[in-house]
Design a protein around this motif. Structure first.
Motif, PDB file in Angstrom:
ATOM      1  N   ASP A 103     -18.802  -7.321 -12.232  1.00  0.00           N
ATOM      2  CA  ASP A 103     -17.526  -6.971 -12.855  1.00  0.00           C
ATOM      3  C   ASP A 103     -17.114  -5.555 -12.466  1.00  0.00           C
ATOM      4  O   ASP A 103     -15.953  -5.298 -12.140  1.00  0.00           O
ATOM      5  CB  ASP A 103     -17.623  -7.090 -14.384  1.00  0.00           C
ATOM      6  N   THR A 104     -18.083  -4.639 -12.493  1.00  0.00           N
ATOM      7  CA  THR A 104     -17.802  -3.259 -12.112  1.00  0.00           C
ATOM      8  C   THR A 104     -17.400  -3.190 -10.640  1.00  0.00           C
ATOM      9  O   THR A 104     -16.439  -2.503 -10.283  1.00  0.00           O
ATOM     10  CB  THR A 104     -19.051  -2.373 -12.358  1.00  0.00           C
ATOM     11  N   SER A 105     -18.130  -3.914  -9.795  1.00  0.00           N
ATOM     12  CA  SER A 105     -17.822  -3.918  -8.360  1.00  0.00           C
ATOM     13  C   SER A 105     -16.440  -4.501  -8.100  1.00  0.00           C
ATOM     14  O   SER A 105     -15.689  -3.987  -7.265  1.00  0.00           O
ATOM     15  CB  SER A 105     -18.868  -4.728  -7.594  1.00  0.00           C
ATOM     16  N   ILE A 106     -16.103  -5.554  -8.811  1.00  0.00           N
ATOM     17  CA  ILE A 106     -14.792  -6.178  -8.637  1.00  0.00           C
ATOM     18  C   ILE A 106     -13.692  -5.202  -9.038  1.00  0.00           C
ATOM     19  O   ILE A 106     -12.696  -5.049  -8.326  1.00  0.00           O
ATOM     20  CB  ILE A 106     -14.701  -7.495  -9.437  1.00  0.00           C
ATOM     21  N   ALA A 107     -13.878  -4.523 -10.166  1.00  0.00           N
ATOM     22  CA  ALA A 107     -12.879  -3.554 -10.608  1.00  0.00           C
ATOM     23  C   ALA A 107     -12.760  -2.417  -9.588  1.00  0.00           C
ATOM     24  O   ALA A 107     -11.649  -1.976  -9.261  1.00  0.00           O
ATOM     25  CB  ALA A 107     -13.254  -3.002 -11.976  1.00  0.00           C
ATOM     26  N   GLN A 108     -13.884  -1.963  -9.070  1.00  0.00           N
ATOM     27  CA  GLN A 108     -13.875  -0.890  -8.083  1.00  0.00           C
ATOM     28  C   GLN A 108     -13.177  -1.351  -6.796  1.00  0.00           C
ATOM     29  O   GLN A 108     -12.373  -0.614  -6.228  1.00  0.00           O
ATOM     30  CB  GLN A 108     -15.307  -0.453  -7.778  1.00  0.00           C
ATOM     31  N   LEU A 109     -13.491  -2.570  -6.357  1.00  0.00           N
ATOM     32  CA  LEU A 109     -12.846  -3.101  -5.150  1.00  0.00           C
ATOM     33  C   LEU A 109     -11.343  -3.245  -5.344  1.00  0.00           C
ATOM     34  O   LEU A 109     -10.558  -2.936  -4.436  1.00  0.00           O
ATOM     35  CB  LEU A 109     -13.454  -4.449  -4.773  1.00  0.00           C
ATOM     36  N   ARG A 110     -10.953  -3.694  -6.525  1.00  0.00           N
ATOM     37  CA  ARG A 110      -9.515  -3.824  -6.794  1.00  0.00           C
ATOM     38  C   ARG A 110      -8.829  -2.460  -6.727  1.00  0.00           C
ATOM     39  O   ARG A 110      -7.745  -2.327  -6.161  1.00  0.00           O
ATOM     40  CB  ARG A 110      -9.294  -4.453  -8.169  1.00  0.00           C
ATOM     41  N   ALA A 111      -9.472  -1.448  -7.312  1.00  0.00           N
ATOM     42  CA  ALA A 111      -8.889  -0.101  -7.285  1.00  0.00           C
ATOM     43  C   ALA A 111      -8.808   0.407  -5.846  1.00  0.00           C
ATOM     44  O   ALA A 111      -7.791   0.990  -5.446  1.00  0.00           O
ATOM     45  CB  ALA A 111      -9.728   0.849  -8.138  1.00  0.00           C
ATOM     46  N   GLU A 112      -9.877   0.182  -5.064  1.00  0.00           N
ATOM     47  CA  GLU A 112      -9.872   0.617  -3.668  1.00  0.00           C
ATOM     48  C   GLU A 112      -8.786  -0.107  -2.878  1.00  0.00           C
ATOM     49  O   GLU A 112      -8.093   0.509  -2.067  1.00  0.00           O
ATOM     50  CB  GLU A 112     -11.242   0.366  -3.026  1.00  0.00           C
ATOM     51  N   LEU A 113      -8.661  -1.415  -3.111  1.00  0.00           N
ATOM     52  CA  LEU A 113      -7.632  -2.182  -2.405  1.00  0.00           C
ATOM     53  C   LEU A 113      -6.232  -1.720  -2.789  1.00  0.00           C
ATOM     54  O   LEU A 113      -5.344  -1.632  -1.928  1.00  0.00           O
ATOM     55  CB  LEU A 113      -7.793  -3.674  -2.689  1.00  0.00           C
ATOM     56  N   ALA A 114      -6.037  -1.413  -4.077  1.00  0.00           N
ATOM     57  CA  ALA A 114      -4.724  -0.929  -4.511  1.00  0.00           C
ATOM     58  C   ALA A 114      -4.419   0.410  -3.852  1.00  0.00           C
ATOM     59  O   ALA A 114      -3.305   0.636  -3.366  1.00  0.00           O
ATOM     60  CB  ALA A 114      -4.686  -0.804  -6.036  1.00  0.00           C
ATOM     61  N   ALA A 115      -5.411   1.305  -3.818  1.00  0.00           N
ATOM     62  CA  ALA A 115      -5.201   2.612  -3.189  1.00  0.00           C
ATOM     63  C   ALA A 115      -4.941   2.451  -1.690  1.00  0.00           C
ATOM     64  O   ALA A 115      -4.041   3.085  -1.126  1.00  0.00           O
ATOM     65  CB  ALA A 115      -6.422   3.513  -3.413  1.00  0.00           C
ATOM     66  N   GLU A 116      -5.720   1.598  -1.051  1.00  0.00           N
ATOM     67  CA  GLU A 116      -5.534   1.361   0.386  1.00  0.00           C
ATOM     68  C   GLU A 116      -4.174   0.729   0.655  1.00  0.00           C
ATOM     69  O   GLU A 116      -3.493   1.087   1.614  1.00  0.00           O
ATOM     70  CB  GLU A 116      -6.648   0.462   0.914  1.00  0.00           C
ATOM     71  N   SER A 117      -3.781  -0.192  -0.217  1.00  0.00           N
ATOM     72  CA  SER A 117      -2.475  -0.847  -0.065  1.00  0.00           C
ATOM     73  C   SER A 117      -1.354   0.177  -0.203  1.00  0.00           C
ATOM     74  O   SER A 117      -0.397   0.161   0.573  1.00  0.00           O
ATOM     75  CB  SER A 117      -2.323  -1.950  -1.111  1.00  0.00           C
ATOM     76  N   ALA A 118      -1.480   1.054  -1.187  1.00  0.00           N
ATOM     77  CA  ALA A 118      -0.460   2.094  -1.371  1.00  0.00           C
ATOM     78  C   ALA A 118      -0.431   3.019  -0.155  1.00  0.00           C
ATOM     79  O   ALA A 118       0.648   3.386   0.332  1.00  0.00           O
ATOM     80  CB  ALA A 118      -0.741   2.899  -2.637  1.00  0.00           C
ATOM     81  N   GLY A 119      -1.600   3.375   0.354  1.00  0.00           N
ATOM     82  CA  GLY A 119      -1.665   4.234   1.544  1.00  0.00           C
ATOM     83  C   GLY A 119      -1.060   3.544   2.757  1.00  0.00           C
ATOM     84  O   GLY A 119      -0.305   4.155   3.520  1.00  0.00           O
ATOM     85  N   GLN A 120      -1.379   2.270   2.925  1.00  0.00           N
ATOM     86  CA  GLN A 120      -0.819   1.520   4.055  1.00  0.00           C
ATOM     87  C   GLN A 120       0.689   1.394   3.906  1.00  0.00           C
ATOM     88  O   GLN A 120       1.419   1.504   4.879  1.00  0.00           O
ATOM     89  CB  GLN A 120      -1.467   0.134   4.140  1.00  0.00           C
ATOM     90  N   SER A 121       1.132   1.155   2.693  1.00  0.00           N
ATOM     91  CA  SER A 121       2.572   1.036   2.449  1.00  0.00           C
ATOM     92  C   SER A 121       3.276   2.339   2.815  1.00  0.00           C
ATOM     93  O   SER A 121       4.320   2.323   3.472  1.00  0.00           O
ATOM     94  CB  SER A 121       2.821   0.685   0.983  1.00  0.00           C
ATOM     95  N   ALA A 122       2.688   3.467   2.416  1.00  0.00           N
ATOM     96  CA  ALA A 122       3.284   4.769   2.741  1.00  0.00           C
ATOM     97  C   ALA A 122       3.287   4.987   4.251  1.00  0.00           C
ATOM     98  O   ALA A 122       4.279   5.475   4.810  1.00  0.00           O
ATOM     99  CB  ALA A 122       2.519   5.896   2.039  1.00  0.00           C
ATOM    100  N   ARG A 123       2.165   4.623   4.925  1.00  0.00           N
ATOM    101  CA  ARG A 123       2.107   4.778   6.380  1.00  0.00           C
ATOM    102  C   ARG A 123       3.148   3.897   7.066  1.00  0.00           C
ATOM    103  O   ARG A 123       3.817   4.330   8.007  1.00  0.00           O
ATOM    104  CB  ARG A 123       0.703   4.427   6.890  1.00  0.00           C
ATOM    105  N   ILE A 124       3.292   2.679   6.601  1.00  0.00           N
ATOM    106  CA  ILE A 124       4.273   1.764   7.197  1.00  0.00           C
ATOM    107  C   ILE A 124       5.687   2.297   6.994  1.00  0.00           C
ATOM    108  O   ILE A 124       6.508   2.264   7.914  1.00  0.00           O
ATOM    109  CB  ILE A 124       4.112   0.345   6.611  1.00  0.00           C
ATOM    110  N   GLU A 125       5.966   2.804   5.785  1.00  0.00           N
ATOM    111  CA  GLU A 125       7.291   3.370   5.517  1.00  0.00           C
ATOM    112  C   GLU A 125       7.557   4.575   6.421  1.00  0.00           C
ATOM    113  O   GLU A 125       8.658   4.729   6.955  1.00  0.00           O
ATOM    114  CB  GLU A 125       7.403   3.769   4.043  1.00  0.00           C
ATOM    115  N   GLU A 126       6.551   5.427   6.598  1.00  0.00           N
ATOM    116  CA  GLU A 126       6.700   6.604   7.454  1.00  0.00           C
ATOM    117  C   GLU A 126       6.939   6.181   8.900  1.00  0.00           C
ATOM    118  O   GLU A 126       7.806   6.735   9.587  1.00  0.00           O
ATOM    119  CB  GLU A 126       5.455   7.505   7.350  1.00  0.00           C
TER     120      GLU A 126
END
Length: 194
Positions: A103-126
């Motif tokens: 459960d902890t790993s899943i929550a951590q992975l979700r947070a990492e994926l959300a952060a990575e997704s936000a970073g990728q979104s910002a890079r794509i927008e740039e």
């Protein structure tokens, strides 16, 4: 084992007392008339006692070993069951820990994926913004080149038209004699310069 021995002795004593009471009752009924029957009964009682005693002596060892073996097997099986229960409890606890960790790993992975997704979104927008700027600059340059080419064409066309108009104008205003004189003047200037 002592409980078993006490039980056998108590059973034997109970049987002996019962037989004694039965013999007494038969003797009382016979009233002394059936002395032969009493003797027969005493022999049977003696025979029974000897048979019971012999069976006890013969079967006591094997019966004791069989009961001890059975007790030992039951004890071993209980110990194995307890060990299996402890192993199952440990496995259950390990599974619970793994589930909690999962459960902890899943929550951590979700947070990492959300952060990575936000970073990728910002890079794509740039990247999209940069590409739009580059396309805009190239379109401006292309438009400027096209405008400059159109200006050159217009100037060339204007010069050509002006020359045609001037030629027509000169042809109309100059007669053949004036044309000859202008040609001669131009030729002399060219000769003087050479």
């Amino acid at each position: 084992m002592k409980g078993l021995r006490c039980g056998v002795l108590a059973g034997g004593c109970g049987l002996l007392v019962t037989l004694v009471f039965a013999a007494t009752a038969l003797a009382t009924e016979a009233g002394g008339h059936g002395g032969g029957q009493m003797k027969d009964f005493a022999y049977r009682l003696l025979d029974f006692g000897i048979t019971a005693g012999a069976l006890y002596l013969i079967l006591r060892g094997p019966l004791k070993r069989a009961l001890e073996g059975r007790q030992r097997r039951v004890t071993e099986e209980l110990e194995q069951a307890q060990q299996m229960q402890q192993a199952a409890e440990q496995c259950y606890e390990a599974c619970q820990r793994q589930l909690a960790d999962a459960d902890t790993s899943i929550a951590q992975l979700r947070a990492e994926l959300a952060a990575e997704s936000a970073g990728q979104s910002a890079r794509i927008e740039e990247q999209a913004r940069q590409m739009a700027e580059q396309i805009s600059r190239e379109a401006s340059r292309s438009a400027e080149r096209e405008i400059e080419a159109a200006r050159r064409q217009l100037r060339a066309e204007a010069v050509r038209l002006a020359m045609e108009l001037a030629e027509q104008h000169l042809k109309q205003q100059l007669g053949p004699q004036e044309q000859s004189r202008l040609i001669d003047t131009c030729l002399r200037e060219v000769e003087d310069k050479s």
